[in-house]
Design an enzyme around this catalytic site. Structure first.
Site: not given
Ligand code: NAD
Length: 251
Positions: A19, A38, A55, A149, A185-186, A190
């Site tokens: 995103i 990033d 970070d 989360y 990608p993440s 999952r």
């Protein structure tokens, strides 16, 4: 035709993939000057933007980054991490990590960038826009195995409304985006992970798709289009909102 973000300066966190990447690309396409950041600098390759390793859990690095960038009009806080599991799977370290990366990061970024955003908003006719990435899994909806989360993403909505309230007369708008399942990608990670316990990645994929009333998962570009709107002057009367973009997941 001029882009919707012509003349605006934007910062995007987690712009390397998913995103965040789509938002950075859309902001560039709409004419903004973009500072893309990033944790992994290499992931920013190919973006037509100023690039920085950042970070979002590092306060000093954020303050240095904000000083280097200076005044901006748009701050997109996208970095976030999905902890999988229930309260029984969540150690204190897991809880602290999730809140540090998903919520305190936004506190750090806003504290660092807001003073100069206020200066620019006072000098310009148009408003500054802060966009925080929340989720449908938040105060909007309880999702299975999204204990920490969901708590962090609900906190993002509270933080968003507080900032919106405090700076509403100073031409700063602050809104949260609450996506449903979005291909990234993440998310593929999952799906692979869930596949191990449900009999394969294909089965896991169909489970994710099944829970979306629209019958498909979303694309990062669809979330980016909402971010462009919230960043633009077309959304000048929109603040303090938490907008679902989820194929009907929270219907
Ligand atoms: P992703 O998880 O695939 O990518 C995350 C990016 O964040 C990576 O480029 C990574 O390098 C970067 N990152 C990780 N730790 C960082 C740190 N400490 N500082 C700076 N950058 C860091 O991307 P995604 O799935 O598109 O998720 C982006 C955001 O959208 C997250 O906040 C996530 O919670 C939220 N979201 C995603 C979905 C979804 O289904 N993908 C749904 C709702 C909300």
């Amino acid at each position: 035709m001029a882009g919707q973000l012509e003349g605006k300066i934007a910062v995007v966190t987690a712009a390397g993939q998913g995103i965040g990447r789509a938002i950075a690309e859309a902001f560039v396409a709409e004419g903004a000057t973009v500072h893309a950041s990033d944790l992994d600098l290499d992931k920013l390759d190919g973006l037509d933007a100023a690039k920085a390793r950042l970070d979002v859990t590092d306060t000093e690095a954020i303050e240095a980054f904000a000083s280097a960038v200076g005044g901006i009009d748009i701050l997109a806080n996208v970095a976030g991490f999905v902890h999988h599991g229930t309260v029984l799977d969540c150690s204190e370290d897991d809880w602290d990590f999730s809140f540090d990366l998903n919520v305190k990061s936004m506190h750090r970024m806003i504290r660092a960038f807001l003073p100069e955003m206020l200066t620019r908003a006072a000098a310009n006719e148009t408003s500054g826009s802060i966009i925080n990435m929340s989720s449908g899994a938040s105060s909007l909806k309880g999702a299975p195995n999204r204990y920490a989360y969901g708590a962090t993403k609900a906190a993002v909505i509270g933080l968003t409304k507080s900032v919106a309230q405090d700076f509403i007369r100073q031409r700063i708008r602050c809104n949260a985006i609450c996506p449903g399942t979005i291909e990234s990608p993440s998310w593929h990670g999952r799906v692979e992970e869930l596949g191990k316990s449900v009999g394969g990645a294909d089965k896991a994929l169909s489970m994710f798709v099944e829970r979306q009333p629209m019958g498909r998962v979303g694309r990062p570009e669809e979330v980016a289009a909402l971010a462009v709107y919230l960043a633009s002057d077309a959304a000048a009367f929109t603040t303090g909102t938490a907008i679902p973009i989820d194929g009907g997941w929270t219907l």
